[in-house]
Motif scaffolding. Structure first.
Motif, PDB file in Angstrom:
ATOM      1  N   VAL A   1       0.855  -1.187   0.000  1.00  0.00           N
ATOM      2  CA  VAL A   1       0.000   0.000   0.000  1.00  0.00           C
ATOM      3  C   VAL A   1       0.896   1.243   0.000  1.00  0.00           C
ATOM      4  N   ALA A   2       0.547   2.205  -0.837  1.00  0.00           N
ATOM      5  CA  ALA A   2       1.351   3.420  -0.962  1.00  0.00           C
ATOM      6  C   ALA A   2       1.416   4.177   0.361  1.00  0.00           C
ATOM      7  N   THR A   3       2.580   4.719   0.641  1.00  0.00           N
ATOM      8  CA  THR A   3       2.775   5.576   1.814  1.00  0.00           C
ATOM      9  C   THR A   3       3.246   6.947   1.342  1.00  0.00           C
ATOM     10  N   ARG A   4       3.143   7.929   2.202  1.00  0.00           N
ATOM     11  CA  ARG A   4       3.623   9.272   1.864  1.00  0.00           C
ATOM     12  C   ARG A   4       5.114   9.240   1.504  1.00  0.00           C
ATOM     13  N   GLU A   5       5.887   8.480   2.289  1.00  0.00           N
ATOM     14  CA  GLU A   5       7.330   8.439   2.074  1.00  0.00           C
ATOM     15  C   GLU A   5       7.682   7.793   0.729  1.00  0.00           C
ATOM     16  N   ALA A   6       7.037   6.678   0.409  1.00  0.00           N
ATOM     17  CA  ALA A   6       7.336   5.991  -0.845  1.00  0.00           C
ATOM     18  C   ALA A   6       6.929   6.836  -2.044  1.00  0.00           C
ATOM     19  N   LEU A   7       5.757   7.465  -1.985  1.00  0.00           N
ATOM     20  CA  LEU A   7       5.301   8.312  -3.083  1.00  0.00           C
ATOM     21  C   LEU A   7       6.253   9.479  -3.319  1.00  0.00           C
ATOM     22  N   ARG A   8       6.731  10.087  -2.231  1.00  0.00           N
ATOM     23  CA  ARG A   8       7.638  11.232  -2.384  1.00  0.00           C
ATOM     24  C   ARG A   8       9.000  10.779  -2.899  1.00  0.00           C
ATOM     25  N   LEU A   9       9.467   9.617  -2.445  1.00  0.00           N
ATOM     26  CA  LEU A   9      10.722   9.075  -2.959  1.00  0.00           C
ATOM     27  C   LEU A   9      10.648   8.901  -4.475  1.00  0.00           C
ATOM     28  N   GLU A  10       9.552   8.308  -4.950  1.00  0.00           N
ATOM     29  CA  GLU A  10       9.396   8.073  -6.381  1.00  0.00           C
ATOM     30  C   GLU A  10       9.269   9.395  -7.137  1.00  0.00           C
ATOM     31  N   ALA A  11       8.362  10.263  -6.688  1.00  0.00           N
ATOM     32  CA  ALA A  11       8.093  11.499  -7.421  1.00  0.00           C
ATOM     33  C   ALA A  11       9.320  12.389  -7.505  1.00  0.00           C
ATOM     34  N   PHE A  12       9.992  12.620  -6.374  1.00  0.00           N
ATOM     35  CA  PHE A  12      11.085  13.587  -6.386  1.00  0.00           C
ATOM     36  C   PHE A  12      12.376  12.998  -6.949  1.00  0.00           C
ATOM     37  N   SER A  13      12.530  11.689  -6.930  1.00  0.00           N
ATOM     38  CA  SER A  13      13.636  11.087  -7.675  1.00  0.00           C
ATOM     39  C   SER A  13      13.408  11.294  -9.171  1.00  0.00           C
ATOM     40  N   ASN A  14      12.177  11.043  -9.634  1.00  0.00           N
ATOM     41  CA  ASN A  14      11.851  11.257 -11.044  1.00  0.00           C
ATOM     42  C   ASN A  14      12.064  12.713 -11.449  1.00  0.00           C
ATOM     43  N   LEU A  15      11.620  13.628 -10.616  1.00  0.00           N
ATOM     44  CA  LEU A  15      11.764  15.055 -10.926  1.00  0.00           C
ATOM     45  C   LEU A  15      13.232  15.473 -10.947  1.00  0.00           C
ATOM     46  N   ALA A  16      14.025  14.940 -10.021  1.00  0.00           N
ATOM     47  CA  ALA A  16      15.444  15.274  -9.993  1.00  0.00           C
ATOM     48  C   ALA A  16      16.151  14.826 -11.257  1.00  0.00           C
ATOM     49  N   TYR A  17      15.644  13.770 -11.873  1.00  0.00           N
ATOM     50  CA  TYR A  17      16.209  13.288 -13.126  1.00  0.00           C
ATOM     51  C   TYR A  17      15.538  13.913 -14.347  1.00  0.00           C
ATOM     52  N   GLY A  18      14.694  14.912 -14.129  1.00  0.00           N
ATOM     53  CA  GLY A  18      14.176  15.689 -15.245  1.00  0.00           C
ATOM     54  C   GLY A  18      12.820  15.297 -15.767  1.00  0.00           C
ATOM     55  N   ALA A  19      12.086  14.425 -15.071  1.00  0.00           N
ATOM     56  CA  ALA A  19      10.772  14.013 -15.565  1.00  0.00           C
ATOM     57  C   ALA A  19       9.885  15.222 -15.818  1.00  0.00           C
ATOM     58  N   GLN A  20       9.180  15.210 -16.947  1.00  0.00           N
ATOM     59  CA  GLN A  20       8.294  16.309 -17.325  1.00  0.00           C
ATOM     60  C   GLN A  20       6.827  15.942 -17.189  1.00  0.00           C
ATOM     61  N   CYS A  21       6.553  14.782 -16.645  1.00  0.00           N
ATOM     62  CA  CYS A  21       5.189  14.385 -16.278  1.00  0.00           C
ATOM     63  C   CYS A  21       5.301  13.331 -15.197  1.00  0.00           C
TER      64      CYS A  21
END
Length: 329
Positions: free
Chosen positions: A232-252
């Motif tokens: 089940v998704a947690t706040r910590e796991a969601l933020r890890l995924e989202a901000f890792s993706n953003l740090a690598y330049g994700a545009q969506c």
């Protein structure tokens, strides 16, 4: 898991448009806003209502990706989402069978964000996908053409390449949609508890490398619906995924999924919206994260990654250590 959550990524972002090195130029489908897309969105039945799209917008989504069977279902959804700020990534079996008819029917509708081809292809399907892409573009060059690639934990032999980077590179060269979307769900649970897949950041490195070379921006995922072997998704796991993706330049940032897709094969459960249409606690976790991402749109939207590095006594596979700060610091 706790140690991995403290991995530090250094990002230097210059607010520059990505160069269009290949033939198909990228265009943000949600001008002025960071694109946030919901997979398995509003169900194609009585749930396709204006109120449901308002609820989705309140959760921070601006692109809906439902699995529709017919063009008439698409038409109903396009009308229902008007005025909500949620656009439609059009997916229907009719699109592949009767491409020109479907595209010409909807291409002038203001709530269309793009056209979906097919999910998770291997190289064996690239020629057919290029032909499908060309049929769409023959009728409409205004909107995105979109599909999603497999992650690097799929065997290269199944992908039809010697390694994962070749798979992504061949997709960018041979299909050339102007963007590179892929899924990788890094947080898994087994008998030993929660852990992070050891090739999560390597996957980001490979896609970023091809993205920078071709000028085709990356789209990446957060996992918001539990299914075997994903917890089940947690706040910590969601933020890890989202901000890792953003740090690598994700545009969506994309979420799998918004509504519980149902079925028994994968044991889907605890999606933001349950099978019976009720919000779960994950809806509110996703809402908070989406607000945070949108507040940072001025930093991440159309940004070009200059440098990504990791610190700590050990760093993830396939990444580089931070040995010196990038020039702006």
């Amino acid at each position: 898991m706790t140690r991995l959550l403290h991995i530090f990524l250094t990002l230097t972002a210059a607010l520059l448009s990505l160069p269009a090195a290949h033939g198909r130029a990228y265009k943000n489908p949600t001008p002025g806003r960071f694109p946030i897309l919901a997979w398995y969105s509003i169900r194609p039945d009585s749930a396709v209502t204006h109120a449901r799209y308002q609820e989705m917008a309140a959760c921070g989504f601006n692109i809906s990706f439902s699995h529709f069977s017919t063009a008439d279902e698409v038409a109903k959804a396009l009308e229902a989402c008007q005025g909500t700020g949620v656009t439609q990534m059009v997916m229907t079996a009719d699109l592949e069978k009767n491409t020109a008819d479907v595209v010409n029917r909807f291409k002038h509708h203001p709530m269309v964000s793009g056209w979906f081809l097919r999910d998770e292809p291997t190289t064996h399907g690239f020629a057919d996908l290029r032909a499908f892409r060309d049929r769409v573009l023959a009728a409409d060059t205004t909107h995105l053409v979109y599909l999603n690639l497999l992650p690097n934990y799929v065997n290269p032999k199944a992908l039809g390449t010697k390694d994962y980077r070749e798979y992504v590179q061949r997709f960018a060269d041979e299909v050339d949609l102007g963007l590179i979307s892929y899924d990788h769900y890094p947080v898994v649970e087994d008998a030993n508890g929660l852990h992070l897949r050891d090739r999560f950041y390597e996957n980001l490195e490979d896609v970023l490398a091809v993205s920078r070379q071709t000028g085709q921006p990356m789209w990446a995922f957060c996992l918001s619906t539990a299914h075997d072997p994903y917890p089940v998704a947690t706040r910590e796991a969601l933020r890890l995924e989202a901000f890792s993706n953003l740090a690598y330049g994700a545009q969506c940032i994309q979420y799998f999924t918004y509504w519980n897709p149902g079925g028994t094969t994968w044991n889907f459960h605890t999606a933001p919206i349950s099978m019976d249409g009720h919000r779960t606690h994950v809806y509110y976790l996703v809402k908070d994260l989406n607000q945070e991402i949108q507040h940072l749109a001025r930093i991440f939207l159309s940004a070009q990654v200059v440098s990504v590095a990791h610190t700590g006594p050990s760093i993830p596979k396939g990444t580089k250590p931070l040995t010196a700060l990038p020039a702006p610091f």
